[in-house]
Design a protein around this motif. Structure first.
Motif, PDB file in Angstrom:
ATOM      1  N   ALA A 183       0.822  -1.218   0.000  1.00 36.22           N
ATOM      2  CA  ALA A 183       0.000   0.000   0.000  1.00 36.22           C
ATOM      3  C   ALA A 183       0.856   1.268   0.000  1.00 36.22           C
ATOM      4  O   ALA A 183       0.319   2.376  -0.077  1.00 36.22           O
ATOM      5  CB  ALA A 183      -0.918   0.001   1.216  1.00 36.22           C
ATOM      6  N   ALA A 184       2.175   1.112   0.068  1.00 36.29           N
ATOM      7  CA  ALA A 184       3.057   2.286   0.096  1.00 36.29           C
ATOM      8  C   ALA A 184       3.069   2.963  -1.282  1.00 36.29           C
ATOM      9  O   ALA A 184       2.545   2.419  -2.260  1.00 36.29           O
ATOM     10  CB  ALA A 184       4.477   1.856   0.479  1.00 36.29           C
ATOM     11  N   LEU A 185       3.651   4.143  -1.342  1.00 38.11           N
ATOM     12  CA  LEU A 185       3.816   4.872  -2.620  1.00 38.11           C
ATOM     13  C   LEU A 185       2.490   5.041  -3.350  1.00 38.11           C
ATOM     14  O   LEU A 185       2.437   4.980  -4.573  1.00 38.11           O
ATOM     15  CB  LEU A 185       4.811   4.134  -3.544  1.00 38.11           C
ATOM     16  CG  LEU A 185       6.145   3.658  -2.953  1.00 38.11           C
ATOM     17  CD1 LEU A 185       6.973   2.945  -4.026  1.00 38.11           C
ATOM     18  CD2 LEU A 185       6.945   4.826  -2.388  1.00 38.11           C
ATOM     19  N   TYR A 186       1.404   5.286  -2.586  1.00 39.17           N
ATOM     20  CA  TYR A 186       0.074   5.293  -3.228  1.00 39.17           C
ATOM     21  C   TYR A 186      -0.046   6.405  -4.259  1.00 39.17           C
ATOM     22  O   TYR A 186      -0.936   6.373  -5.113  1.00 39.17           O
ATOM     23  CB  TYR A 186      -1.034   5.403  -2.178  1.00 39.17           C
ATOM     24  CG  TYR A 186      -1.002   6.716  -1.433  1.00 39.17           C
ATOM     25  CD1 TYR A 186      -0.281   6.856  -0.270  1.00 39.17           C
ATOM     26  CD2 TYR A 186      -1.679   7.829  -1.937  1.00 39.17           C
ATOM     27  CE1 TYR A 186      -0.203   8.062   0.381  1.00 39.17           C
ATOM     28  CE2 TYR A 186      -1.606   9.047  -1.288  1.00 39.17           C
ATOM     29  CZ  TYR A 186      -0.866   9.149  -0.132  1.00 39.17           C
ATOM     30  OH  TYR A 186      -0.797  10.364   0.500  1.00 39.17           O
ATOM     31  N   PHE A 187       0.854   7.396  -4.216  1.00 40.92           N
ATOM     32  CA  PHE A 187       0.807   8.477  -5.211  1.00 40.92           C
ATOM     33  C   PHE A 187       0.887   7.932  -6.632  1.00 40.92           C
ATOM     34  O   PHE A 187       0.412   8.549  -7.572  1.00 40.92           O
ATOM     35  CB  PHE A 187       1.952   9.474  -4.964  1.00 40.92           C
ATOM     36  CG  PHE A 187       3.318   8.884  -5.174  1.00 40.92           C
ATOM     37  CD1 PHE A 187       3.882   8.859  -6.445  1.00 40.92           C
ATOM     38  CD2 PHE A 187       4.035   8.328  -4.109  1.00 40.92           C
ATOM     39  CE1 PHE A 187       5.132   8.287  -6.653  1.00 40.92           C
ATOM     40  CE2 PHE A 187       5.279   7.760  -4.318  1.00 40.92           C
ATOM     41  CZ  PHE A 187       5.826   7.735  -5.595  1.00 40.92           C
ATOM     42  N   HIS A 188       1.495   6.735  -6.795  1.00 44.01           N
ATOM     43  CA  HIS A 188       1.689   6.228  -8.158  1.00 44.01           C
ATOM     44  C   HIS A 188       0.400   5.758  -8.830  1.00 44.01           C
ATOM     45  O   HIS A 188       0.422   5.419 -10.007  1.00 44.01           O
ATOM     46  CB  HIS A 188       2.809   5.163  -8.230  1.00 44.01           C
ATOM     47  CG  HIS A 188       2.570   3.887  -7.500  1.00 44.01           C
ATOM     48  ND1 HIS A 188       3.470   2.851  -7.503  1.00 44.01           N
ATOM     49  CD2 HIS A 188       1.537   3.467  -6.719  1.00 44.01           C
ATOM     50  CE1 HIS A 188       3.010   1.858  -6.766  1.00 44.01           C
ATOM     51  NE2 HIS A 188       1.846   2.201  -6.291  1.00 44.01           N
ATOM     52  N   THR A 191      -1.838  13.946  -9.597  1.00 43.23           N
ATOM     53  CA  THR A 191      -1.883  14.624  -8.298  1.00 43.23           C
ATOM     54  C   THR A 191      -0.643  14.312  -7.453  1.00 43.23           C
ATOM     55  O   THR A 191      -0.537  14.789  -6.319  1.00 43.23           O
ATOM     56  CB  THR A 191      -3.139  14.196  -7.504  1.00 43.23           C
ATOM     57  OG1 THR A 191      -3.076  12.779  -7.305  1.00 43.23           O
ATOM     58  CG2 THR A 191      -4.419  14.545  -8.260  1.00 43.23           C
ATOM     59  N   ALA A 192       0.283  13.527  -8.002  1.00 48.27           N
ATOM     60  CA  ALA A 192       1.434  13.079  -7.207  1.00 48.27           C
ATOM     61  C   ALA A 192       2.260  14.254  -6.681  1.00 48.27           C
ATOM     62  O   ALA A 192       2.670  14.268  -5.522  1.00 48.27           O
ATOM     63  CB  ALA A 192       2.312  12.145  -8.032  1.00 48.27           C
ATOM     64  N   ALA A 193       2.459  15.250  -7.541  1.00 43.53           N
ATOM     65  CA  ALA A 193       3.340  16.366  -7.169  1.00 43.53           C
ATOM     66  C   ALA A 193       2.926  16.990  -5.837  1.00 43.53           C
ATOM     67  O   ALA A 193       3.783  17.351  -5.021  1.00 43.53           O
ATOM     68  CB  ALA A 193       3.333  17.413  -8.266  1.00 43.53           C
ATOM     69  N   SER A 194       1.619  17.069  -5.602  1.00 42.55           N
ATOM     70  CA  SER A 194       1.146  17.739  -4.390  1.00 42.55           C
ATOM     71  C   SER A 194       1.338  16.884  -3.140  1.00 42.55           C
ATOM     72  O   SER A 194       1.114  17.340  -2.022  1.00 42.55           O
ATOM     73  CB  SER A 194      -0.337  18.081  -4.548  1.00 42.55           C
ATOM     74  OG  SER A 194      -1.086  16.886  -4.615  1.00 42.55           O
ATOM     75  N   LYS A 195       1.744  15.626  -3.315  1.00 36.48           N
ATOM     76  CA  LYS A 195       1.816  14.730  -2.154  1.00 36.48           C
ATOM     77  C   LYS A 195       3.224  14.541  -1.602  1.00 36.48           C
ATOM     78  O   LYS A 195       3.398  14.048  -0.498  1.00 36.48           O
ATOM     79  CB  LYS A 195       1.230  13.373  -2.523  1.00 36.48           C
ATOM     80  CG  LYS A 195      -0.245  13.531  -2.855  1.00 36.48           C
ATOM     81  CD  LYS A 195      -0.947  12.241  -3.139  1.00 36.48           C
ATOM     82  CE  LYS A 195      -2.437  12.522  -3.302  1.00 36.48           C
ATOM     83  NZ  LYS A 195      -3.072  11.639  -4.261  1.00 36.48           N
ATOM     84  N   ALA A 196       4.221  14.933  -2.382  1.00 39.62           N
ATOM     85  CA  ALA A 196       5.601  14.651  -1.986  1.00 39.62           C
ATOM     86  C   ALA A 196       5.976  15.327  -0.667  1.00 39.62           C
ATOM     87  O   ALA A 196       6.810  14.828   0.069  1.00 39.62           O
ATOM     88  CB  ALA A 196       6.559  15.077  -3.095  1.00 39.62           C
TER      89      ALA A 196
END
Ligand SMILES: Nc1ncnc2c1ncn2[C@@H]1O[C@H](COP(=O)(O)OP(=O)(O)OP(=O)(O)O)[C@@H](O)[C@H]1O
Ligand SMILES: [Mg+2]
Length: 257
Positions: free
Chosen positions: A155-160, A165-170
């Protein structure tokens, strides 16, 4: 990483949604296999591999990860139609974790504890890879030979799942850390953070990402190598912004006192 060939589908591990299976391989070892054809698809395997190897670089015990080659005859006669479909959809490379026989799930109520060093590094690790699956209800932490082993990074790296929307999660602070099951013991987060930042750098992450099979990450929009660079950019930005989640984790720990 080694590649083994699955020779026997031994048992379905039905606890979770992804239907991992216990598989015997041609090296006579047993592996808990995450199948590419399962509901969450190949990205769960990418998370398991990338986050798992990051954990290992941080000094946490993660069972050995191997590629498991599934050929079309595996499980063809399994009585369970769901398993037959799963294996058919997973022909080719899948991800296996070395099976830890006799291990038991971490249970605070049963008196299990963790050292401040391991707990603090685990909290930093799960906050870095944004893994919400390390809670009392869903520990994904095995006690084996008196050592804590970290499993189920799927479940890790769910931004992928959504690169738009990934940029906003880093740079997120990861408030979910409040539910981390090792947080009560994580009294040395600043030290763990300093150590983690000295261990993880671009070359280490690039080396880990290079192991991800092309077929798991390529798409019509991005080649596998472009996608590896996307992951690297994201992880480097998260590393640069680690103060956000470190402060949040320290605050959450202090609130427990
Ligand atoms: N390496 C291992 N050695 C021994 N047992 C394991 C190992 N990996 C997993 N298990 C057992 O299998 C169960 C399911 O594995 P895992 O947690 O990785 O998948 P899952 O919870 O089904 O996945 P998800 O819930 O994310 O779909 C674990 O709860 C644990 O009991
Ligand atoms: Mg699990």
């Amino acid at each position: 990483m080694r590649t083994v060939r699955a020779t026997r589908y031994a048992l379905a591990l039905r606890e979770g949604g992804s239907l991992p299976g216990l598989v015997e391989a041609d090296d006579l070892g047993f592996y808990v296999v995450k199948f590419r054809g399962a509901g969450q698809g190949a990205l769960a395997l990418v998370a398991e591999l990338v986050a798992g190897e990051i954990g290992r670089r941080l000094g946490l015990a993660v069972p050995e990860l191997v590629f498991v080659d599934v050929d079309p005859v595996l499980g063809r006669n399994d009585p369970d139609a769901e398993i037959r479909h799963l294996l058919k959809a997973s022909v080719g490379l899948n991800l296996g974790l070395d099976y830890l026989p006799g291990s038991i799930m971490f249970d605070r109520q049963a008196g299990d504890t963790a050292s401040p060093e391991i707990a603090s590094m685990a909290v930093w690790f799960d906050a870095f890879v944004q893994n919400v699956d390390r809670t009392a209800r869903n520990p994904n932490l095995l006690v084996w030979h008196r050592t804590l082993h970290f499993i189920d990074q799927g479940a890790a790296l769910y931004f992928h799942h959504n690169w738009q929307t990934a940029a906003s999660k880093a740079e997120s602070a990861f408030p979910e850390v409040a539910k981390h099951l090792l947080l009560p013991w994580a009294s040395t987060i600043p030290e763990a953070a300093a150590q983690a930042r000295s261990l993880l750098h671009a070359d280490v992450l690039r080396d880990i990402l290079a192991r991800v099979p092309d077929a798991w990450i390529e798409s019509e929009q991005r080649t596998a190598q472009e996608r590896r660079n996307d992951y690297l950019d994201y992880l480097m930005r998260r590393l640069a912004a680690s103060a956000h989640f470190e402060e949040e984790a320290i605050r959450s720990h202090d609130r427990l006192l």
